[in-house]
Design a protein around this motif. Structure first.
Motif, PDB file in Angstrom:
ATOM      1  N   SER A 184     -26.778  37.359  -9.111  1.00 35.74           N
ATOM      2  CA  SER A 184     -28.153  37.309  -9.619  1.00 35.74           C
ATOM      3  C   SER A 184     -28.166  37.844 -11.053  1.00 35.74           C
ATOM      4  O   SER A 184     -27.288  38.618 -11.420  1.00 35.74           O
ATOM      5  CB  SER A 184     -29.070  38.191  -8.756  1.00 35.74           C
ATOM      6  N   PRO A 185     -29.169  37.478 -11.863  1.00 32.35           N
ATOM      7  CA  PRO A 185     -30.324  36.641 -11.533  1.00 32.35           C
ATOM      8  C   PRO A 185     -30.012  35.154 -11.677  1.00 32.35           C
ATOM      9  O   PRO A 185     -28.943  34.780 -12.145  1.00 32.35           O
ATOM     10  CB  PRO A 185     -31.346  37.077 -12.584  1.00 32.35           C
ATOM     11  N   ILE A 186     -30.973  34.314 -11.286  1.00 37.19           N
ATOM     12  CA  ILE A 186     -30.831  32.854 -11.391  1.00 37.19           C
ATOM     13  C   ILE A 186     -32.106  32.248 -11.975  1.00 37.19           C
ATOM     14  O   ILE A 186     -33.145  32.906 -12.032  1.00 37.19           O
ATOM     15  CB  ILE A 186     -30.582  32.203 -10.003  1.00 37.19           C
ATOM     16  N   ASP A 187     -31.968  31.007 -12.402  1.00 39.77           N
ATOM     17  CA  ASP A 187     -33.140  30.207 -12.752  1.00 39.77           C
ATOM     18  C   ASP A 187     -33.651  29.580 -11.454  1.00 39.77           C
ATOM     19  O   ASP A 187     -32.869  28.961 -10.723  1.00 39.77           O
ATOM     20  CB  ASP A 187     -32.753  29.112 -13.749  1.00 39.77           C
ATOM     21  N   ILE A 188     -34.936  29.749 -11.157  1.00 42.63           N
ATOM     22  CA  ILE A 188     -35.529  29.112  -9.978  1.00 42.63           C
ATOM     23  C   ILE A 188     -36.081  27.755 -10.408  1.00 42.63           C
ATOM     24  O   ILE A 188     -37.000  27.683 -11.225  1.00 42.63           O
ATOM     25  CB  ILE A 188     -36.630  30.008  -9.366  1.00 42.63           C
ATOM     26  N   VAL A 189     -35.447  26.704  -9.901  1.00 39.35           N
ATOM     27  CA  VAL A 189     -35.913  25.350 -10.216  1.00 39.35           C
ATOM     28  C   VAL A 189     -36.952  25.000  -9.153  1.00 39.35           C
ATOM     29  O   VAL A 189     -36.614  24.766  -7.991  1.00 39.35           O
ATOM     30  CB  VAL A 189     -34.744  24.337 -10.231  1.00 39.35           C
ATOM     31  N   VAL A 190     -38.211  25.037  -9.564  1.00 35.92           N
ATOM     32  CA  VAL A 190     -39.311  24.981  -8.592  1.00 35.92           C
ATOM     33  C   VAL A 190     -39.217  23.740  -7.703  1.00 35.92           C
ATOM     34  O   VAL A 190     -39.356  23.844  -6.479  1.00 35.92           O
ATOM     35  CB  VAL A 190     -40.667  25.076  -9.329  1.00 35.92           C
ATOM     36  N   ARG A 191     -38.945  22.563  -8.274  1.00 35.09           N
ATOM     37  CA  ARG A 191     -38.920  21.331  -7.480  1.00 35.09           C
ATOM     38  C   ARG A 191     -37.710  21.243  -6.554  1.00 35.09           C
ATOM     39  O   ARG A 191     -37.696  20.431  -5.623  1.00 35.09           O
ATOM     40  CB  ARG A 191     -38.999  20.105  -8.389  1.00 35.09           C
ATOM     41  N   LYS A 192     -36.701  22.067  -6.795  1.00 37.80           N
ATOM     42  CA  LYS A 192     -35.531  22.059  -5.906  1.00 37.80           C
ATOM     43  C   LYS A 192     -35.625  23.109  -4.816  1.00 37.80           C
ATOM     44  O   LYS A 192     -34.768  23.176  -3.935  1.00 37.80           O
ATOM     45  CB  LYS A 192     -34.252  22.259  -6.716  1.00 37.80           C
ATOM     46  N   SER A 193     -36.644  23.971  -4.883  1.00 38.64           N
ATOM     47  CA  SER A 193     -36.777  24.985  -3.836  1.00 38.64           C
ATOM     48  C   SER A 193     -37.294  24.302  -2.570  1.00 38.64           C
ATOM     49  O   SER A 193     -38.010  23.306  -2.626  1.00 38.64           O
ATOM     50  CB  SER A 193     -37.697  26.127  -4.281  1.00 38.64           C
ATOM     51  N   VAL A 194     -36.873  24.834  -1.430  1.00 36.51           N
ATOM     52  CA  VAL A 194     -37.138  24.185  -0.147  1.00 36.51           C
ATOM     53  C   VAL A 194     -38.155  24.999   0.651  1.00 36.51           C
ATOM     54  O   VAL A 194     -37.915  26.166   0.950  1.00 36.51           O
ATOM     55  CB  VAL A 194     -35.810  24.044   0.652  1.00 36.51           C
ATOM     56  N   PHE A 195     -39.287  24.357   0.975  1.00 40.23           N
ATOM     57  CA  PHE A 195     -40.314  25.024   1.780  1.00 40.23           C
ATOM     58  C   PHE A 195     -39.767  25.335   3.161  1.00 40.23           C
ATOM     59  O   PHE A 195     -39.162  24.492   3.805  1.00 40.23           O
ATOM     60  CB  PHE A 195     -41.561  24.138   1.890  1.00 40.23           C
ATOM     61  N   ASP A 196     -39.971  26.573   3.606  1.00 43.40           N
ATOM     62  CA  ASP A 196     -39.535  26.993   4.938  1.00 43.40           C
ATOM     63  C   ASP A 196     -40.747  27.569   5.674  1.00 43.40           C
ATOM     64  O   ASP A 196     -41.217  28.660   5.352  1.00 43.40           O
ATOM     65  CB  ASP A 196     -38.421  28.040   4.798  1.00 43.40           C
ATOM     66  N   SER A 197     -41.225  26.810   6.658  1.00 46.67           N
ATOM     67  CA  SER A 197     -42.447  27.208   7.386  1.00 46.67           C
ATOM     68  C   SER A 197     -42.226  28.467   8.221  1.00 46.67           C
ATOM     69  O   SER A 197     -43.183  29.062   8.708  1.00 46.67           O
ATOM     70  CB  SER A 197     -42.921  26.057   8.281  1.00 46.67           C
ATOM     71  N   GLN A 198     -40.962  28.858   8.409  1.00 50.42           N
ATOM     72  CA  GLN A 198     -40.650  30.062   9.186  1.00 50.42           C
ATOM     73  C   GLN A 198     -40.859  31.349   8.380  1.00 50.42           C
ATOM     74  O   GLN A 198     -40.862  32.441   8.956  1.00 50.42           O
ATOM     75  CB  GLN A 198     -39.180  30.044   9.648  1.00 50.42           C
ATOM     76  N   LEU A 199     -40.971  31.191   7.064  1.00 53.97           N
ATOM     77  CA  LEU A 199     -41.107  32.382   6.207  1.00 53.97           C
ATOM     78  C   LEU A 199     -42.491  33.001   6.380  1.00 53.97           C
ATOM     79  O   LEU A 199     -43.500  32.348   6.172  1.00 53.97           O
ATOM     80  CB  LEU A 199     -40.857  32.024   4.738  1.00 53.97           C
ATOM     81  N   LYS A 200     -42.492  34.276   6.749  1.00 52.95           N
ATOM     82  CA  LYS A 200     -43.747  34.973   7.063  1.00 52.95           C
ATOM     83  C   LYS A 200     -44.302  35.674   5.833  1.00 52.95           C
ATOM     84  O   LYS A 200     -43.589  35.858   4.846  1.00 52.95           O
ATOM     85  CB  LYS A 200     -43.471  35.998   8.160  1.00 52.95           C
ATOM     86  N   PRO A 201     -45.569  36.111   5.915  1.00 52.11           N
ATOM     87  CA  PRO A 201     -46.105  36.926   4.825  1.00 52.11           C
ATOM     88  C   PRO A 201     -45.355  38.261   4.750  1.00 52.11           C
ATOM     89  O   PRO A 201     -44.870  38.758   5.773  1.00 52.11           O
ATOM     90  CB  PRO A 201     -47.572  37.165   5.225  1.00 52.11           C
ATOM     91  N   LEU A 202     -45.273  38.819   3.555  1.00 61.08           N
ATOM     92  CA  LEU A 202     -44.650  40.130   3.380  1.00 61.08           C
ATOM     93  C   LEU A 202     -45.575  41.203   3.922  1.00 61.08           C
ATOM     94  O   LEU A 202     -46.796  41.088   3.786  1.00 61.08           O
ATOM     95  CB  LEU A 202     -44.458  40.431   1.894  1.00 61.08           C
ATOM     96  N   VAL A 203     -44.980  42.239   4.514  1.00 57.21           N
ATOM     97  CA  VAL A 203     -45.777  43.378   4.969  1.00 57.21           C
ATOM     98  C   VAL A 203     -45.261  44.637   4.269  1.00 57.21           C
ATOM     99  O   VAL A 203     -44.183  45.138   4.590  1.00 57.21           O
ATOM    100  CB  VAL A 203     -45.677  43.542   6.508  1.00 57.21           C
ATOM    101  N   THR A 204     -46.013  45.106   3.295  1.00 52.79           N
ATOM    102  CA  THR A 204     -45.633  46.351   2.619  1.00 52.79           C
ATOM    103  C   THR A 204     -46.522  47.464   3.148  1.00 52.79           C
ATOM    104  O   THR A 204     -47.715  47.278   3.351  1.00 52.79           O
ATOM    105  CB  THR A 204     -45.811  46.253   1.088  1.00 52.79           C
ATOM    106  N   ASP A 205     -45.895  48.609   3.399  1.00 60.13           N
ATOM    107  CA  ASP A 205     -46.628  49.776   3.886  1.00 60.13           C
ATOM    108  C   ASP A 205     -46.103  50.973   3.092  1.00 60.13           C
ATOM    109  O   ASP A 205     -45.132  51.602   3.486  1.00 60.13           O
ATOM    110  CB  ASP A 205     -46.379  49.926   5.392  1.00 60.13           C
ATOM    111  N   TYR A 206     -46.717  51.222   1.939  1.00 56.55           N
ATOM    112  CA  TYR A 206     -46.221  52.251   1.028  1.00 56.55           C
ATOM    113  C   TYR A 206     -47.097  53.499   1.106  1.00 56.55           C
ATOM    114  O   TYR A 206     -48.319  53.406   1.068  1.00 56.55           O
ATOM    115  CB  TYR A 206     -46.224  51.738  -0.412  1.00 56.55           C
ATOM    116  N   ASP A 207     -46.445  54.668   1.186  1.00 58.01           N
ATOM    117  CA  ASP A 207     -47.150  55.944   1.164  1.00 58.01           C
ATOM    118  C   ASP A 207     -46.959  56.576  -0.220  1.00 58.01           C
ATOM    119  O   ASP A 207     -45.852  57.030  -0.538  1.00 58.01           O
ATOM    120  CB  ASP A 207     -46.589  56.852   2.263  1.00 58.01           C
ATOM    121  N   PRO A 208     -48.017  56.630  -1.036  1.00 59.97           N
ATOM    122  CA  PRO A 208     -47.899  57.184  -2.396  1.00 59.97           C
ATOM    123  C   PRO A 208     -47.359  58.619  -2.414  1.00 59.97           C
ATOM    124  O   PRO A 208     -46.802  59.058  -3.421  1.00 59.97           O
ATOM    125  CB  PRO A 208     -49.333  57.145  -2.938  1.00 59.97           C
TER     126      PRO A 208
END
Ligand code: SG6
Ligand code: ZN
Length: 263
Positions: free
Chosen positions: A29-53
């Motif tokens: 890393s890092p890489i160039d993200i080629v938007v049209r070559k990225s593959v949609f994955d319906s299994q990918l869930k929303p991120l869950v962040t739980d941060y304690d300041p």
């Protein structure tokens, strides 16, 4: 070929005394993200962040970036969901930026550069007991990347910007508490790209699940100017060097797939 090489070229910075041996070489890393070559994955869930300041401890200039460090001795500030199977603990966040607003990010979108990029670094506390252990292992780390654009002043970032003059030189550390890292995330964290990669500084281990946010955040030119007033050098050094352009050059994709959580 670039992908089978076991060495990476050194960059013009004392931290990069190369050529450096890296463990693999085809997952860098890092890489160039080629938007049209990225593959949609319906299994990918929303991120869950739980941060304690309350886990926020200090801010330091490590001679490459500035790091805001969190107490990671227990699961108080965590990241789950998204592409991740396990629970990951926040240990620090930092930024990469350029000398001008025309470049500075490590990742790019269709070759488009951003003036800066935020990295929130987490390690797998389900599988490992220390950051130092996780950093060497597959699936050890998860880093959230957020692009910064120049626009209106970011209120949340200002508390951080105000602390920077105290850590102008390399190796300076000051107490920094009760900072909620969630204030630096974009409003929509459901949309992201993810791929398997590496740390972007030595040891360059290929232990990172990268999660790059689709939405950027906005900061003012003046706020970025304070980032640029930091120094790579310690107070003792005769020739002082501005901390700018602290990003790694882009790495070949080597057949990897970048997945997207959105269409
Ligand atoms: C920054 O990136 C940090 C340093 C290091 C490095 O420059 O100064 O602490 O972070 C986790 C770690 O070792 C690599 O992190 S990154 O791949 O997220 N850019
Ligand atoms: Zn980074």
């Amino acid at each position: 070929t670039a992908c089978s090489s076991r060495y990476v070229l050194s960059q013009m910075h004392p931290m990069w005394q190369g050529p450096l041996a890296v463990p693999g070489g085809d997952r860098q890393s890092p890489i160039d993200i080629v938007v049209r070559k990225s593959v949609f994955d319906s299994q990918l869930k929303p991120l869950v962040t739980d941060y304690d300041p309350q886990t926020c401890q200090q801010i330091w200039n490590n001679g490459y970036s500035f790091l805001v460090e969190y107490d990671d001795t227990s699961d108080k500030s965590t990241l789950k969901g998204g592409p991740l199977q396990d629970k990951f603990r926040l240990c620090q966040f930092h930024f990469h930026w350029g000398e001008s607003n025309a470049w500075g990010s490590e990742h790019t979108l269709d070759r488009r550069l951003f003036p800066a990029e935020l990295h929130l670094v987490h390690w797998n506390s389900d599988k490992y007991s220390l950051f130092e252990e996780a950093v060497m292992e597959d699936n050890g780390l998860a880093v959230i990347g957020v692009f910064l654009k120049v626009g209106k002043r970011h209120e949340g970032l200002q508390k951080l910007v105000d602390a920077l003059p105290a850590i102008r030189h390399k190796d300076s550390v000051v107490e920094f508490t009760r900072f909620d890292p969630a204030c630096l995330l974009p409003s929509n964290t459901d949309d992201y790209w993810t791929y398997h990669g590496s740390l972007t500084t030595p040891p360059l281990t290929e232990s990172v699940t990268w999660i790059v946010m689709k939405q950027h955040i906005e900061v003012s030119h003046d706020q970025l100017a304070v980032f640029r007033s930091l120094l790579f050098t310690s107070a003792e050094e005769e020739v002082q060097k501005s901390m700018v352009n602290n990003f790694r050059v882009q790495q070949p994709l080597c057949g990897r797939t970048v997945r997207s959580s959105f269409t």
